[in-house]
Structures are given as structure tokens and as C-alpha cells.
Design a protein around this motif. Sequence first.
Motif, PDB file in Angstrom:
ATOM      1  N   THR A 468     -51.125  27.806  10.171  1.00  0.00           N
ATOM      2  CA  THR A 468     -50.062  28.813  10.069  1.00  0.00           C
ATOM      3  C   THR A 468     -49.310  28.901  11.392  1.00  0.00           C
ATOM      4  OG1 THR A 468     -51.421  30.652  10.892  1.00  0.00           O
ATOM      5  CG2 THR A 468     -51.521  30.182   8.513  1.00  0.00           C
ATOM      6  N   SER A 469     -48.094  29.439  11.346  1.00  0.00           N
ATOM      7  CA  SER A 469     -47.337  29.605  12.585  1.00  0.00           C
ATOM      8  C   SER A 469     -48.008  30.637  13.484  1.00  0.00           C
ATOM      9  CB  SER A 469     -45.895  30.024  12.290  1.00  0.00           C
ATOM     10  OG  SER A 469     -45.838  31.336  11.800  1.00  0.00           O
ATOM     11  N   VAL A 510     -50.450  15.196  23.500  1.00  0.00           N
ATOM     12  CA  VAL A 510     -49.178  15.647  24.091  1.00  0.00           C
ATOM     13  C   VAL A 510     -48.253  14.453  24.279  1.00  0.00           C
ATOM     14  CG1 VAL A 510     -48.101  16.606  26.162  1.00  0.00           C
ATOM     15  CG2 VAL A 510     -50.131  17.704  25.216  1.00  0.00           C
ATOM     16  N   ASP A 511     -48.824  13.313  24.674  1.00  0.00           N
ATOM     17  CA  ASP A 511     -48.038  12.102  24.910  1.00  0.00           C
ATOM     18  C   ASP A 511     -47.275  11.651  23.668  1.00  0.00           C
ATOM     19  OD1 ASP A 511     -47.366   9.593  26.438  1.00  0.00           O
ATOM     20  OD2 ASP A 511     -48.527   8.715  24.811  1.00  0.00           O
ATOM     21  N   ALA A 512     -47.774  12.022  22.479  1.00  0.00           N
ATOM     22  CA  ALA A 512     -47.151  11.579  21.222  1.00  0.00           C
ATOM     23  C   ALA A 512     -45.979  12.471  20.800  1.00  0.00           C
ATOM     24  CB  ALA A 512     -48.199  11.540  20.112  1.00  0.00           C
ATOM     25  N   PHE A 513     -45.628  13.485  21.598  1.00  0.00           N
ATOM     26  CA  PHE A 513     -44.582  14.441  21.197  1.00  0.00           C
ATOM     27  C   PHE A 513     -43.232  13.747  20.985  1.00  0.00           C
ATOM     28  CE2 PHE A 513     -41.320  17.688  22.474  1.00  0.00           C
ATOM     29  CZ  PHE A 513     -41.443  18.474  21.340  1.00  0.00           C
ATOM     30  N   ALA A 514     -42.823  12.933  21.961  1.00  0.00           N
ATOM     31  CA  ALA A 514     -41.506  12.291  21.870  1.00  0.00           C
ATOM     32  C   ALA A 514     -41.406  11.409  20.628  1.00  0.00           C
ATOM     33  CB  ALA A 514     -41.231  11.472  23.127  1.00  0.00           C
ATOM     34  N   GLU A 515     -42.461  10.645  20.383  1.00  0.00           N
ATOM     35  CA  GLU A 515     -42.480   9.759  19.216  1.00  0.00           C
ATOM     36  C   GLU A 515     -42.409  10.562  17.914  1.00  0.00           C
ATOM     37  OE1 GLU A 515     -45.574   6.544  17.214  1.00  0.00           O
ATOM     38  OE2 GLU A 515     -45.806   7.081  19.323  1.00  0.00           O
ATOM     39  N   THR A 516     -43.103  11.703  17.883  1.00  0.00           N
ATOM     40  CA  THR A 516     -43.102  12.548  16.681  1.00  0.00           C
ATOM     41  C   THR A 516     -41.727  13.156  16.438  1.00  0.00           C
ATOM     42  OG1 THR A 516     -45.433  13.094  17.089  1.00  0.00           O
ATOM     43  CG2 THR A 516     -44.223  14.501  15.554  1.00  0.00           C
ATOM     44  N   TYR A 532     -47.911  17.846  13.650  1.00  0.00           N
ATOM     45  CA  TYR A 532     -48.229  17.498  15.039  1.00  0.00           C
ATOM     46  C   TYR A 532     -48.563  18.754  15.848  1.00  0.00           C
ATOM     47  CZ  TYR A 532     -47.439  16.445  19.937  1.00  0.00           C
ATOM     48  OH  TYR A 532     -47.586  16.355  21.304  1.00  0.00           O
ATOM     49  N   LEU A 533     -47.764  19.802  15.682  1.00  0.00           N
ATOM     50  CA  LEU A 533     -47.966  21.031  16.459  1.00  0.00           C
ATOM     51  C   LEU A 533     -49.274  21.724  16.088  1.00  0.00           C
ATOM     52  CD1 LEU A 533     -44.309  22.401  16.390  1.00  0.00           C
ATOM     53  CD2 LEU A 533     -45.493  21.363  18.336  1.00  0.00           C
ATOM     54  N   TYR A 534     -49.624  21.687  14.813  1.00  0.00           N
ATOM     55  CA  TYR A 534     -50.906  22.273  14.398  1.00  0.00           C
ATOM     56  C   TYR A 534     -52.064  21.503  15.039  1.00  0.00           C
ATOM     57  CZ  TYR A 534     -54.910  23.478  11.500  1.00  0.00           C
ATOM     58  OH  TYR A 534     -56.152  23.877  11.080  1.00  0.00           O
ATOM     59  N   GLU A 566     -50.172  24.287  30.938  1.00  0.00           N
ATOM     60  CA  GLU A 566     -48.713  24.424  31.034  1.00  0.00           C
ATOM     61  C   GLU A 566     -47.990  23.397  30.169  1.00  0.00           C
ATOM     62  OE1 GLU A 566     -45.324  24.671  34.533  1.00  0.00           O
ATOM     63  OE2 GLU A 566     -46.872  23.130  34.678  1.00  0.00           O
ATOM     64  N   VAL A 567     -48.402  22.129  30.232  1.00  0.00           N
ATOM     65  CA  VAL A 567     -47.706  21.102  29.463  1.00  0.00           C
ATOM     66  C   VAL A 567     -47.916  21.323  27.962  1.00  0.00           C
ATOM     67  CG1 VAL A 567     -49.567  19.367  29.497  1.00  0.00           C
ATOM     68  CG2 VAL A 567     -47.195  18.627  29.334  1.00  0.00           C
ATOM     69  N   THR A 568     -49.073  21.852  27.590  1.00  0.00           N
ATOM     70  CA  THR A 568     -49.307  22.180  26.175  1.00  0.00           C
ATOM     71  C   THR A 568     -48.390  23.302  25.728  1.00  0.00           C
ATOM     72  OG1 THR A 568     -51.633  21.514  26.359  1.00  0.00           O
ATOM     73  CG2 THR A 568     -51.037  22.902  24.493  1.00  0.00           C
ATOM     74  N   ALA A 569     -48.284  24.341  26.561  1.00  0.00           N
ATOM     75  CA  ALA A 569     -47.430  25.482  26.215  1.00  0.00           C
ATOM     76  C   ALA A 569     -45.971  25.057  26.082  1.00  0.00           C
ATOM     77  CB  ALA A 569     -47.563  26.578  27.277  1.00  0.00           C
ATOM     78  N   ARG A 570     -45.512  24.233  27.002  1.00  0.00           N
ATOM     79  CA  ARG A 570     -44.114  23.805  26.953  1.00  0.00           C
ATOM     80  C   ARG A 570     -43.844  22.941  25.727  1.00  0.00           C
ATOM     81  NH1 ARG A 570     -42.287  22.282  33.056  1.00  0.00           N
ATOM     82  NH2 ARG A 570     -40.496  21.508  31.903  1.00  0.00           N
ATOM     83  N   THR A 571     -44.822  22.146  25.349  1.00  0.00           N
ATOM     84  CA  THR A 571     -44.680  21.304  24.152  1.00  0.00           C
ATOM     85  C   THR A 571     -44.673  22.170  22.889  1.00  0.00           C
ATOM     86  OG1 THR A 571     -45.832  19.517  25.319  1.00  0.00           O
ATOM     87  CG2 THR A 571     -45.614  19.308  22.931  1.00  0.00           C
TER      88      THR A 571
END
Length: 587
Positions: A468-469, A510-516, A532-534, A566-571
Amino acid sequence: MASVTSLTSAVHQRLASALSATLPESAGADPLLRRSDRADFQANGILALAKKAKANPRELATRVVGQVVTGDVIKDVEVSGPGFLNITVTDRAITENLAARVADPEDRLGVPYAERPGTTVIDYAQPNVAKEMHVGHLRSAVIGDSVVQLLEFTGENVVRRHHIGDWGTQFGMLIQYLDEHPHELDHKAGAVTGEEAMSNLDRLYKAARGLFDSDEEFKTRARRRVVDLQAGDPHTVAVWQKFVDESKIYFFSVFEKLDMEVRDPDIVGESGYNDMLAETCRLLEESGVAVRSEGALCVFFDDIKGPDGNPVPLIVQKSDGGYGYAATDLSAIRDRVFNLKANNLLYVVDARQSLHFKMVFETARRAGWLNEDVTAYQLAFGTVLGKDGKPFKTREGETVRLVDLLDEAIERASTVVREKAQDLSEEEIAERGTQVGIGAVKYADLSTSANRDYKFDLDQMVSLNGDTSVYLQYAYARIQSILRKAGETRPAAHPDLELAETERALGLHVDAFAETVREAATEYAPHKLAAYLYQLASFYTSFYDKCPVLKAETPQQVENRLFLCEVTARTLHRGMALLGIRTPERL
């Protein structure tokens, strides 16, 4: 800004070089790299190459391993099974890659722009004038808005179009009824809210429709009024314009509640193409794409037949000279291709209209308006179902009003926020409740593949557990709480540190964010980003459970784990924004 090279790309490049060195004739071959449970990555491409070269795949794999450069990105490569390669990357590569994403001056987390962006006209969120928006309008609005965000973020030039229903027989019926029953709309524009005004118009529409269906004389007068409207009769046009203006005020209020930006210039309804209809018909008839059949202008298709086996045509102009939806949709295509210079036409429309759009697109192709350089695609979506698995209705069997549904979601979410709130004021609870409630509705829609039906279950939507969101928003808020508690200790990447298993899993995801993001934008598939976010929130939860952040063993480890937070939160923040969902700092 130069995009950040993903770990997947870096490993792929090294494997491709090793393949070329081992088997020169395989230059350019795809190693078929993917994430794996057995290692960080697995490459399966050697099996096909070995077959082609008539070599033993395991022996070939062993030779390739000998050519792989290790140390900077790749830590270890092992041959597995009949010739698979299991690849482990270095901890340093993971941390340095994440640091490069955080350092992105454009705050894009290293997501590249599309190589060849074009112009996409996206047709979504199409309410009808003088009718209240209902649950059936939800998916077009929510899916369309997210696809707009994804395409714009990846550099596409996006033209938004809201093709509202503001023309046709129903307006002759409405205007005639109001002329004969002027007391039915005694309120003055602006004296009531948009919702109240629309409720009055909706009631008026139902009364007019009842009379239209039961009184032949009224039906005749209403049809004459349509002719007056099309001919530009000043009084008729003035009343019609009042309907449109009051409806727009209501539309804007609903879209604002949905936390969507809808701009007036983007609203181009059916009436916007009136001046093109005759020419559209002439062009189709002169080119032979459309033919006259029993007085109507029709387009026939070999593969579209009715139950009786006879062809089912697309009727562009009726036998009485009136124009149907097809004429308007084809005129809209002409406008979007030749005036707006679109490369892609995207229609976020109910799957039940798929046959109509199939015929419209094929007609436009035959006419030469669509071709290899200009494509049209219907992003067809399924139905919103109730908990019983049937189309969502009220207890009385009527279609659910969208504003009622959103208000209930906000109310349920506010209850959840109030239960969890520790230091929030009532005003803050109301604000968070709105963000969580609207986010819950959007995410439930977007986390489902568009072409599938989904059940509207508010209890599940506002749950802190599961996909869920609220779960994602809570993960983001929890990270913000940790960063606040850190005080003067700032996040900092330390590439020399060894990473724990859950740290590695989080970093690789996290590295897969751009590809997703690229995949979700290219395929018009917000559900892939939602999935991906879940997973990201789930990886973070595992990391948080097993790796103390503020009580880590050394100051460097504290800083590095804060950096991972931090990088998780920003993603999470960026990804949720691309779905049109807010991420509150506190929950």
C-alpha cells in the motif's frame, strides 16, 4: 548532466568485453545479464553462443571468466550449472555508485533523459459537462497523470489533452429543458460550490433525459435545439457556455482533490473540433477510405463483423448529416498530428472502447495521418470492482460519485494518521490524512497493471501492512525521523567499508531505479514503478531491522548507514512523485 552508469551496465560492459576477447566472432553479443538470488547477477548468454560456436558451454564459460576484469566493479565470477556465470560486485562499487546518484546536481538520482525524445499527446481524464464525475473516471485520471509525470521526467515533450464531453444531442436536450423549466436552475453562478452546482446540473440532466425518453414532442424540440447550437444561435450558445463554465469549476475542484494539475488550455472538448468535421469527412470520402452506405459515411473492415456475419462499419457521418464520435476522434488525430506535430498519440481510455479505437486508428492509417513516424496507442484500462468482485456501485445500484469515494478515503486515512500521530496538530493530521487518503486511492490503482480490473477496498488501501502507499509513506517518514535524530551527524558515503548483506541488497535495488523509470515510461506502465518502490521499502525494512543506524559500531559506519537511509528516502520521494503521490515528512 551525464547520467550515472548503473552497476548493471558496468557489469554488462565488462562481460561483453570478456566475451569478445574469448570469442571474437561474438562481438556485440548480449551476455543476458539479470539479477539473481544465487549471486548479485547471473549471465545466461553463453549457452546460446556455445551452441552457435559448437563449443562446450561450461568450457566456454570458464574461458570467458579468465578474460573478465575484476577488482573495481566485479569482485568474483563463478561458472554455475551448464555454463551460467554468477557475478558478485564489490562493496566499493555499490557505495560509489549510490554516491554518484546522490551527487546528481539536477536531483534526478542519475536517471538519464531519453535518447530521442519526441512529442506525445496524451488524452486522459475525460469527464462530461453537466454530469458528475464517478468512479469510472478515476482510472483515466490517475493513470494518465502518472504517465505524464514519467514521460516529462524522461525528457519527452508532453501535450496534455482532456477530451471532455461538451457537445451533442444531450446539450440540445438540456438547453431545451432549461428554457421550458427555468426555475430548475435558480442559483446564480458562484453562489454555490462547484460540487453543489454540478449536483444541480446532474439533477437537471436526469430530468431532461427522462422527458426526452418519454415525450416525442419534447424530443423533436430538443433535436431542433441541437441544430441551433451547431448553427451558433447566440442564446443557445450562451446557455451551453454556462453549462461548460460551471462544469469546469467542478472538474477543477475534483482534480485538485486528486492532487492533479489540470490546466484550462489543456481542456479541448468535442466542441473544439467542430470546424474540422466536414473537412475530415470530405478527405476520407475523396480518398476512398470512407464510402456512403444507406446515406451514412462509413469505413468498413474485413476483420470486424457482427454476430450475423455482416461487416460492422465505423460510422463517420450519420445518414441525417449529423456527426458521431468517430468524426470528432478522427479530427482530433488530424489536429494532434498536423498542428501539434505529435510523434505519439496516447489515449488512456476504458478497455470497453477498444473496438472503437481500433477502427479509428486503422481509418487514420488508411488516410495517411498515422504512419511509421506517427503512432497511436490506446492505454486501455480495466474496471474498478467492489469487494464482491462486481462493478463498483452504491447500495442502491447507482454509480459511485468520485468525490464521495475520495472523501471517504481521506476520512479513513485521517483515522489511521490520528492513531499513529504523536506530535501532530489537528491541522497537520487533516493535511496528512488527505495526502495519505488520496495516495492510497492512487497507489491501489497504479500498483495494478492498467489492463486488469481491481477491487476497491478502502480497508486494505489505508493499511500500514502490505503493498500500500501508506506502507511506503511510513517508510519514508521513518527515514526522515532517523535523519532528524542524527542531529549534527550527517550522511556520508564510505566506499572502503564492508557492507552487510541487507545493505548490499538495498544498495543494489536503489541502483535499479533509473532502469525502472525508463522501462515504466517506455511501456506506459506505472505499475512497474509501483512494484519497484514497494520492493525498495521492503529492502529498507530488512536493512533497518538488522543494521543499527545511529548505534552502529563506528562513526564511519553511522555516516554510511545514514547515507543509505538518505539515498533510499530520496528514491522513494522521487518515485512516489512520479506516481503523483505525496510523501509526508512526518506520519
